[in-house]
Design a protein around this motif. Sequence first.
Motif, PDB file in Angstrom:
ATOM      1  N   ALA A 179       3.001   6.224 -10.495  1.00 41.40           N
ATOM      2  CA  ALA A 179       3.844   7.040 -11.093  1.00 41.40           C
ATOM      3  C   ALA A 179       3.414   8.523 -11.311  1.00 41.40           C
ATOM      4  N   THR A 180       1.967   8.371 -11.561  1.00 38.72           N
ATOM      5  CA  THR A 180       1.238   9.753 -11.790  1.00 38.72           C
ATOM      6  C   THR A 180       0.626  10.491 -10.398  1.00 38.72           C
ATOM      7  N   HIS A 181       0.539   9.766  -9.246  1.00 41.11           N
ATOM      8  CA  HIS A 181      -0.002  10.157  -8.171  1.00 41.11           C
ATOM      9  C   HIS A 181       1.023  10.199  -6.897  1.00 41.11           C
ATOM     10  N   PRO A 182       2.110  11.037  -6.734  1.00 39.76           N
ATOM     11  CA  PRO A 182       2.951  10.893  -5.675  1.00 39.76           C
ATOM     12  C   PRO A 182       2.496  11.173  -4.354  1.00 39.76           C
ATOM     13  N   GLY A 183       1.336  11.396  -4.263  1.00 40.07           N
ATOM     14  CA  GLY A 183       0.911  11.304  -2.853  1.00 40.07           C
ATOM     15  C   GLY A 183       0.396  10.184  -2.315  1.00 40.07           C
ATOM     16  N   MET A 184       0.532   9.526  -3.093  1.00 42.15           N
ATOM     17  CA  MET A 184      -0.153   8.054  -2.942  1.00 42.15           C
ATOM     18  C   MET A 184       1.421   7.123  -2.173  1.00 42.15           C
ATOM     19  N   GLN A 185       1.018   6.808  -0.828  1.00 42.31           N
ATOM     20  CA  GLN A 185       2.288   6.173   0.005  1.00 42.31           C
ATOM     21  C   GLN A 185       1.970   4.524  -0.890  1.00 42.31           C
ATOM     22  N   ALA A 186       1.043   3.981  -0.952  1.00 39.88           N
ATOM     23  CA  ALA A 186       0.618   2.868  -1.436  1.00 39.88           C
ATOM     24  C   ALA A 186      -0.546   2.397  -1.872  1.00 39.88           C
ATOM     25  N   ILE A 187      -0.708   1.294  -2.766  1.00 43.67           N
ATOM     26  CA  ILE A 187      -1.806   0.749  -3.062  1.00 43.67           C
ATOM     27  C   ILE A 187      -1.771  -0.628  -2.833  1.00 43.67           C
ATOM     28  N   SER A 188      -3.092  -0.892  -2.277  1.00 44.83           N
ATOM     29  CA  SER A 188      -2.992  -2.500  -1.798  1.00 44.83           C
ATOM     30  C   SER A 188      -4.366  -3.095  -2.118  1.00 44.83           C
ATOM     31  N   TRP A 189      -4.146  -4.192  -1.987  1.00 46.17           N
ATOM     32  CA  TRP A 189      -5.357  -5.263  -2.104  1.00 46.17           C
ATOM     33  C   TRP A 189      -5.714  -6.102  -1.107  1.00 46.17           C
ATOM     34  N   ASN A 190      -6.685  -5.333  -0.272  1.00 51.68           N
ATOM     35  CA  ASN A 190      -6.880  -5.941   1.283  1.00 51.68           C
ATOM     36  C   ASN A 190      -8.248  -7.120   1.261  1.00 51.68           C
ATOM     37  N   LEU A 191      -7.814  -8.378   1.284  1.00 57.04           N
ATOM     38  CA  LEU A 191      -8.684  -9.391   1.181  1.00 57.04           C
ATOM     39  C   LEU A 191      -9.588  -9.642   2.334  1.00 57.04           C
ATOM     40  N   ARG A 192     -10.786  -9.855   2.166  1.00 56.91           N
ATOM     41  CA  ARG A 192     -11.696 -10.289   3.613  1.00 56.91           C
ATOM     42  C   ARG A 192     -11.240 -11.826   3.519  1.00 56.91           C
ATOM     43  N   ILE A 193     -10.811 -12.494   4.717  1.00 52.75           N
ATOM     44  CA  ILE A 193     -10.540 -13.612   5.076  1.00 52.75           C
ATOM     45  C   ILE A 193     -11.051 -14.360   6.307  1.00 52.75           C
ATOM     46  N   ARG A 194     -11.813 -15.421   6.285  1.00 55.10           N
ATOM     47  CA  ARG A 194     -12.285 -15.858   7.318  1.00 55.10           C
ATOM     48  C   ARG A 194     -11.216 -16.645   8.140  1.00 55.10           C
ATOM     49  N   ASP A 195     -11.681 -16.696   9.394  1.00 56.30           N
ATOM     50  CA  ASP A 195     -10.808 -17.322  10.200  1.00 56.30           C
ATOM     51  C   ASP A 195     -10.524 -18.876   9.881  1.00 56.30           C
ATOM     52  N   ASN A 196     -10.933 -19.617   9.269  1.00 52.44           N
ATOM     53  CA  ASN A 196     -10.977 -21.017   8.735  1.00 52.44           C
ATOM     54  C   ASN A 196      -9.962 -20.788   7.725  1.00 52.44           C
ATOM     55  N   GLN A 197      -9.830 -19.864   7.069  1.00 50.75           N
ATOM     56  CA  GLN A 197      -9.071 -19.831   6.007  1.00 50.75           C
ATOM     57  C   GLN A 197      -7.416 -19.044   6.184  1.00 50.75           C
ATOM     58  N   ARG A 198      -7.227 -18.971   7.488  1.00 51.14           N
ATOM     59  CA  ARG A 198      -6.100 -17.994   7.630  1.00 51.14           C
ATOM     60  C   ARG A 198      -4.943 -18.850   7.388  1.00 51.14           C
ATOM     61  N   ILE A 199      -4.814 -19.939   7.890  1.00 51.83           N
ATOM     62  CA  ILE A 199      -3.551 -20.771   7.762  1.00 51.83           C
ATOM     63  C   ILE A 199      -3.450 -20.812   6.325  1.00 51.83           C
ATOM     64  N   LEU A 200      -4.321 -21.272   5.500  1.00 44.94           N
ATOM     65  CA  LEU A 200      -4.232 -21.284   3.944  1.00 44.94           C
ATOM     66  C   LEU A 200      -3.542 -20.204   3.447  1.00 44.94           C
ATOM     67  N   TYR A 201      -3.876 -18.787   3.761  1.00 41.00           N
ATOM     68  CA  TYR A 201      -3.318 -17.542   3.217  1.00 41.00           C
ATOM     69  C   TYR A 201      -2.014 -17.423   3.893  1.00 41.00           C
ATOM     70  N   GLU A 202      -2.013 -17.601   5.034  1.00 39.41           N
ATOM     71  CA  GLU A 202      -0.450 -17.390   5.755  1.00 39.41           C
ATOM     72  C   GLU A 202       0.362 -17.989   4.960  1.00 39.41           C
ATOM     73  N   ASN A 203       0.240 -19.603   4.803  1.00 38.60           N
ATOM     74  CA  ASN A 203       1.153 -20.370   4.059  1.00 38.60           C
ATOM     75  C   ASN A 203       1.178 -19.874   2.508  1.00 38.60           C
ATOM     76  N   ALA A 204       0.311 -19.597   1.971  1.00 44.31           N
ATOM     77  CA  ALA A 204       0.449 -18.950   0.365  1.00 44.31           C
ATOM     78  C   ALA A 204       1.400 -17.760   0.427  1.00 44.31           C
ATOM     79  N   GLY A 205       1.355 -17.009   1.406  1.00 44.95           N
ATOM     80  CA  GLY A 205       2.167 -15.709   1.421  1.00 44.95           C
ATOM     81  C   GLY A 205       3.631 -16.504   1.626  1.00 44.95           C
ATOM     82  N   ARG A 206       3.889 -17.215   2.495  1.00 47.52           N
ATOM     83  CA  ARG A 206       4.981 -17.775   2.605  1.00 47.52           C
ATOM     84  C   ARG A 206       5.651 -18.287   1.373  1.00 47.52           C
TER      85      ARG A 206
END
Length: 425
Positions: free
Chosen positions: A93-120
Amino acid sequence: MKTLMSSKNHRVFIAGVFIACLALSFVGFNTVRNWERARAEFNFERLAANRANQIIKNFSEYQRAVQFVGGFLENTVGASRKEFKGVAEKILATHPGMQAISWNLRIRDNQRILYENAGRNEGFRNFQFTERDPEGMLVRAHTRPEYVVVYYIEPMEGNLEALGFDVASDRKRLDSIEKARDTGEIIITEKINLVQTREEHPGVLILYPIYKRGGVLGTQEDRRMFLEGFATGVLHIDRVFQEFYSKRSWELMNAYLYDESANSENQLLYQIISDSLTAMQSKHQLETGFHWVTPFEVGGRNWKIILTPTNLFWKSHESKQAWIILAGMLLFTFFLIFYLQRTYGYTMILEREISERKRTEVELQKSLDEIKTLRGIIPICSYCKKIRNDEGYWEQVDVYIRKHSEALLTHGICQDCVKKYYPDL
């Protein structure tokens, strides 16, 4: 001959005065023009310094905003998507130059299916880890040991394509991710093409590394081990430039932002060009001409702002003062030459009259010198009629008259003398 030489000298004098006055006119004109130019340059430098400092301040504010989000994630274990949204909305609201703010998680390959399912399960039906293919299309990410995935992002509108994107799949992003991870500092990427927009907006990512709570971060290996992810700001550079200044306010100057930490082909981050003549100028050409430059460090990169004045700026600082001075000096030169010419004309007439008068006087004196008259009292003998000269000698009358006048005497005999001396005749 003397009058002719005087006239020639006068013409040389008049020409010298004219050239000197003309030179003084242009010297005065250039002096005022240079003074006006110096004043305009001073005003531009003051305006450019203020604007550059404000832009730098803006970038610093955006860094602090991402740090604030990072602080929230560090201190909120297992922050929910809703909690993240609440914090992000306040920042956006106070920073119009910002397109987006994100939380980028570090995920190991053995956790990939878990996180993809959680997102769905959270309502994103087609959620998966993605990357760009060589054609620039978003496809399912290839298998790799670990990913840095955009897991939360706000606002959703306009940024949904970026959800699930593996930021580490792109070389430019990966270089900055590794640098932020290893240093523990906030890092800005070089210029990138944003996943969530197809428009030509130059963008960068502001990466703030988040480590697991309780981890000891004494070494680089420790930071690599305990990295949890990145609080990330997606920044539109053009919006930062225009945040406090309208498009009209940029009519007085051209602006260029360079990333000197990038390779030469990718250094130009953004430019605002109001003059078409400067559109094709290189950084070297800009720095060769009159400009204002402010280098600064931001997010581990060396950036540089170059500001140059536009034609409209120069026109707005033009005045008629120099032209008025030139016109005045030229008018003065005209009247001075006119005055000298008139004065010379009167002088020549007077000299001719004086010369004529002197010539007349000489001729008159000559005539007078040629006239010899007998004046005064002349001593003459009462008997023999001889005359005494100035030396005291007595001379015959005819001899005396011949010496003291121009008269020529001839000898004759009067009637009385004829009767007296020649009675017989």
